[in-house]
Design an enzyme around this catalytic site. Structure first.
Site: not given
Ligand SMILES: NC(=O)c1ccc[n+]([C@@H]2O[C@H](COP(=O)([O-])OP(=O)(O)OC[C@H]3O[C@@H](n4cnc5c(N)ncnc54)[C@H](OP(=O)(O)O)[C@@H]3O)[C@@H](O)[C@H]2O)c1
Length: 288
Positions: A15, A63-64, A103-104, A127
């Site tokens: 995102l 943290y995903t 998240t869902d 999570y």
């Molecule tokens: N992916 C899904 O399917 C999904 C579904 C529902 C909701 N969401 C929500 O949508 C949002 C965006 O998710 P996304 O899919 O873009 O996830 P993502 O690709 O895993 O990105 C999360 C980012 O947060 C960073 N991060 C992890 N630990 C951190 C820390 N201590 N300090 C600062 N940054 C940190 C990660 O860095 P590193 O990779 O370097 O650790 C990564 O760049 C999140 O809130 C997630 O919970 C995601």
């Protein structure tokens, strides 16, 4: 939005990356990845925010790792709850607003009809529980000065996700079994990013839901990925995909069987139409 300064936390994620490339030209974006803004380093985070004085913070950091979180609950909570609270507290100190992403997986998946924003959460794993705790602390710290958008099944050309995993496995293997009894809405992070910018533009507050339109099982999603990827030459050979039951594919974290989110009030508030997930998938695959 002209002149607004927006800090993106988690700029290196799916995102975060889509937020950067869809940012309106007139906003001043400060994209901070984990090196520049590490939610586990409160001093660094507060110093950055007080120095930069953003008008909005978009928290795309999380943290995903859903399964790993079962063994790393302390880290998941430190990032998803305490990190979110840190951003929200700094925002409150500055009088800034915050858009937080959730998240869902805060829901238990038993409802059987789309979840409304004020349905009772009941996360099945660490999570989801840590994200729910994050939503609560952000609301407590900022009240009406924050918006929370729950989303689901996110993928993008950047980063690791189901679509890219499927493309790799479909290249390497002749057969795959994919879970067919978990239902949700695949969501291209690009559309979520555009909705997020609109939320900032409109000063959105409160709890919201955003996913692409339509529903699918992971099996349906995998079949569609294969069909669309074969059609444009991203995949060169077919692979046999078989439906599995969740019970046949045990994972450390339980997942909601049905996590479709009702988006009606959010679409109205934002004045946007989400596209069907298959159309969004086609656009993302065309980028690869
Ligand atoms: N992916 C899904 O399917 C999904 C579904 C529902 C909701 N969401 C929500 O949508 C949002 C965006 O998710 P996304 O899919 O873009 O996830 P993502 O690709 O895993 O990105 C999360 C980012 O947060 C960073 N991060 C992890 N630990 C951190 C820390 N201590 N300090 C600062 N940054 C940190 C990660 O860095 P590193 O990779 O370097 O650790 C990564 O760049 C999140 O809130 C997630 O919970 C995601």
């Amino acid at each position: 939005m002209a002149g607004l300064k927006i800090l993106i936390a988690g700029a290196g994620g799916q995102l975060g990356w889509e937020l950067q490339r869809t940012a309106p030209a007139e906003v001043d974006v400060l994209a901070a990845d984990k090196r520049q803004l590490n939610l586990l380093q409160p001093d660094q985070v507060c110093e950055l925010i007080h120095r930069e004085q953003p008008d909005w913070i978009i928290n795309a950091a999380a943290y995903t790792a859903v399964d790993k979180a079962e063994d790393e609950a302390d880290i998941a909570y430190a990032i998803n709850r305490d990190g979110a609270r840190l951003l929200a507290t700094c925002a409150a100190e500055l009088g800034a607003q915050m858009l937080h992403i959730s998240t869902d997986f805060v829901f238990n998946g038993q409802k059987g009809t789309p979840y409304l924003v004020d349905d009772q959460p009941g996360p099945l794993g660490v999570y989801g529980a840590s994200k729910q705790a994050g939503d609560e602390v952000v609301e407590t710290a900022l009240g009406g000065r924050c918006a929370i958008i729950r989303t689901a099944w996110v993928y993008s050309a950047h980063g690791n996700n189901f679509v890219k995993t499927m493309l790799r496995l479909m290249t390497e293997r002749d057969q795959l079994g994919i879970v067919a009894d978990q239902i949700g809405s695949p969501t291209w992070a690009n559309g979520l990013a555009r909705a997020s910018w609109r939320a900032v533009q409109l000063n959105l507050s409160g709890m919201h839901h955003w996913t692409d339109m339509g529903v699918a099982s992971w099996y349906d999603f995998a079949v569609a990925i294969q069909e669309e990827a074969l059609a444009i030459g991203v995949l060169r050979k077919p692979c046999v995909i078989s439906p599995l039951r969740t019970a046949d594919y045990p994972t450390p974290a339980a997942r909601p069987a049905y996590s479709v989110l009702d988006k009606t009030p959010t679409l109205q508030a934002l004045g946007l139409q989400a596209v069907h997930w298959r159309q969004a998938l086609r656009e993302m695959l065309a980028e690869l």
